[in-house]
Design an enzyme around this catalytic site. Structure first.
Site, PDB file in Angstrom:
ATOM      1  N   ASP A   1      19.256   5.981  12.811  1.00 55.38           N
ATOM      2  CA  ASP A   1      18.260   6.357  11.823  1.00 55.38           C
ATOM      3  C   ASP A   1      17.621   5.144  11.156  1.00 55.38           C
ATOM      4  OD1 ASP A   1      16.811   8.271  10.255  1.00 55.38           O
ATOM      5  OD2 ASP A   1      18.160   7.823   8.582  1.00 55.38           O
TER       6      ASP A   1
ATOM      7  N   ARG B   1     -11.034  34.034  16.235  1.00 54.66           N
ATOM      8  CA  ARG B   1     -10.387  33.035  15.388  1.00 54.66           C
ATOM      9  C   ARG B   1      -8.893  32.933  15.658  1.00 54.66           C
ATOM     10  NH1 ARG B   1     -10.476  28.580  14.628  1.00 54.66           N
ATOM     11  NH2 ARG B   1     -12.727  28.890  14.414  1.00 54.66           N
TER      12      ARG B   1
ATOM     13  N   LYS C   1      24.711  14.889   9.858  1.00 53.47           N
ATOM     14  CA  LYS C   1      23.832  13.992   9.100  1.00 53.47           C
ATOM     15  C   LYS C   1      24.637  13.265   8.018  1.00 53.47           C
ATOM     16  CE  LYS C   1      19.670  14.660   9.346  1.00 53.47           C
ATOM     17  NZ  LYS C   1      18.590  13.970  10.094  1.00 53.47           N
TER      18      LYS C   1
ATOM     19  N   LYS D   1      11.204  20.089  12.458  1.00 51.00           N
ATOM     20  CA  LYS D   1      10.126  20.065  11.460  1.00 51.00           C
ATOM     21  C   LYS D   1       8.903  20.780  12.023  1.00 51.00           C
ATOM     22  CE  LYS D   1      11.851  15.792   9.406  1.00 51.00           C
ATOM     23  NZ  LYS D   1      11.604  14.341   9.153  1.00 51.00           N
TER      24      LYS D   1
ATOM     25  N   GLU E   1      24.600  11.041  12.995  1.00 47.70           N
ATOM     26  CA  GLU E   1      23.590  10.091  12.505  1.00 47.70           C
ATOM     27  C   GLU E   1      24.267   8.888  11.861  1.00 47.70           C
ATOM     28  OE1 GLU E   1      20.020  11.400  10.029  1.00 47.70           O
ATOM     29  OE2 GLU E   1      21.248  10.397   8.528  1.00 47.70           O
TER      30      GLU E   1
END
Length: 291
Positions: free
Chosen positions: A229, A110, A177, A145, A207
């Protein structure tokens, strides 16, 4: 035994990262008492012949982790690889042939499949995105992410699928950002601060979500790359026209298999998508014991 180097494509993942991930995964699965089922039901001297088989078509990634998992539980196991990571496979194709202690094979099954299923799913989804950009110069890249603790492996899978990696962590490069801009007092202020602290090998990306913000960035001449963005295709084309190759452009937001070809057609240098890692379907793969 197939040499482990033959399992790798041009992409590379550190053997230390493989070892750490395998040990952590086996510790999670074996717990305090080990595989009580196999220990109770399989005589110690029984050997097994098995094959790892793809149940669907796609791009393979994770075979070095499967091999490391099997070897950790059965050091004298014999494994032959029929493909290498980064290969395209068809349903029913054999990936590995395995011969060794039955208990070790069953206990490792597994964990080995989890690695190959997860990473091949990412490689397969990445390849689908890359295929949609054929005929353009746009490169597909991932984001941060990723599954906690598995970033190096998942970014490796993106490379197996023909994609490119964004930064691996907060220490790779500066990515400014919208919240950084808000706290620092505006685009020029934040870029001036960033440039004053950046080493000569540290890139700065910022950004923006409007053409007006892009113009402000271009006026400063302080950024190495600009992340566009959630801009629509028409706005992305205008951004490319205004930039004229002076700065690297990365498009992000609303990137799907349905939209990516149109985004790539605008001429942006990169398209980043968190979906490559956070939403890739698991690849269907199995280990079949041969009688």
């Amino acid at each position: 035994m197939t040499p482990s180097s033959l399992l790798y494509p041009d992409a590379f993942v550190s053997p230390l990262a493989i070892d750490e991930a395998v040990r952590r995964a086996l510790d999670e699965d074996l717990g305090r008492a080990g595989d009580v089922t196999s220990t109770a039901t399989i005589p110690e001297n029984i050997r097994a012949q098995a094959a790892m088989v793809a149940r669907q078509g796609g791009v393979i990634s994770g075979l070095p982790l499967a091999v490391a998992t099997l070897q950790m539980l059965a050091p004298d196991i014999d494994i032959t690889a029929h493909v290498r990571d980064g290969a395209s496979v068809t349903p029913g194709q054999h990936l590995l042939t395995i011969a060794g202690p039955a208990r070790g094979v069953l206990t490792a099954e597994r964990t080995a499949l989890n690695f190959v299923g997860r990473l091949s799913g990412i490689a397969t989804r990445t390849a689908q995105y890359v295929d949609c950009t054929a005929g353009t110069t746009t490169r597909i890249c991932c984001t941060r992410k990723t599954t906690p603790g598995l970033r190096a492996l998942e970014k490796y899978a993106v490379r197996c699928g023909g994609g490119f990696n964004h930064r691996f962590g907060l220490d790779d490069a500066m990515l400014i950002k919208d919240n950084h801009i808000a706290v620092a007092g505006g685009i020029r202020a934040v870029l001036e601060r960033a440039r004053s602290r950046a080493g000569h090998l540290v890139k700065i990306e910022i950004e923006v979500d409007t053409l007006a913000q892009l113009d402000e960035v271009l006026d400063t001449r302080l950024a190495d790359a600009v992340l566009l963005d959630n801009m629509d295709v028409a706005t992305l084309r205008k951004a490319v026209e205004r930039t004229q190759g002076w700065v690297v452009l990365e498009a992000s937001g609303n990137v799907t298999l349905d939209t990516i070809a149109a985004i790539a057609s605008t001429g942006v240098d990169y398209i980043s998508s968190g979906a490559l890692t956070h939403s890739a379907p698991n690849f269907d793969v199995a280990i079949d014991i041969e009688a």
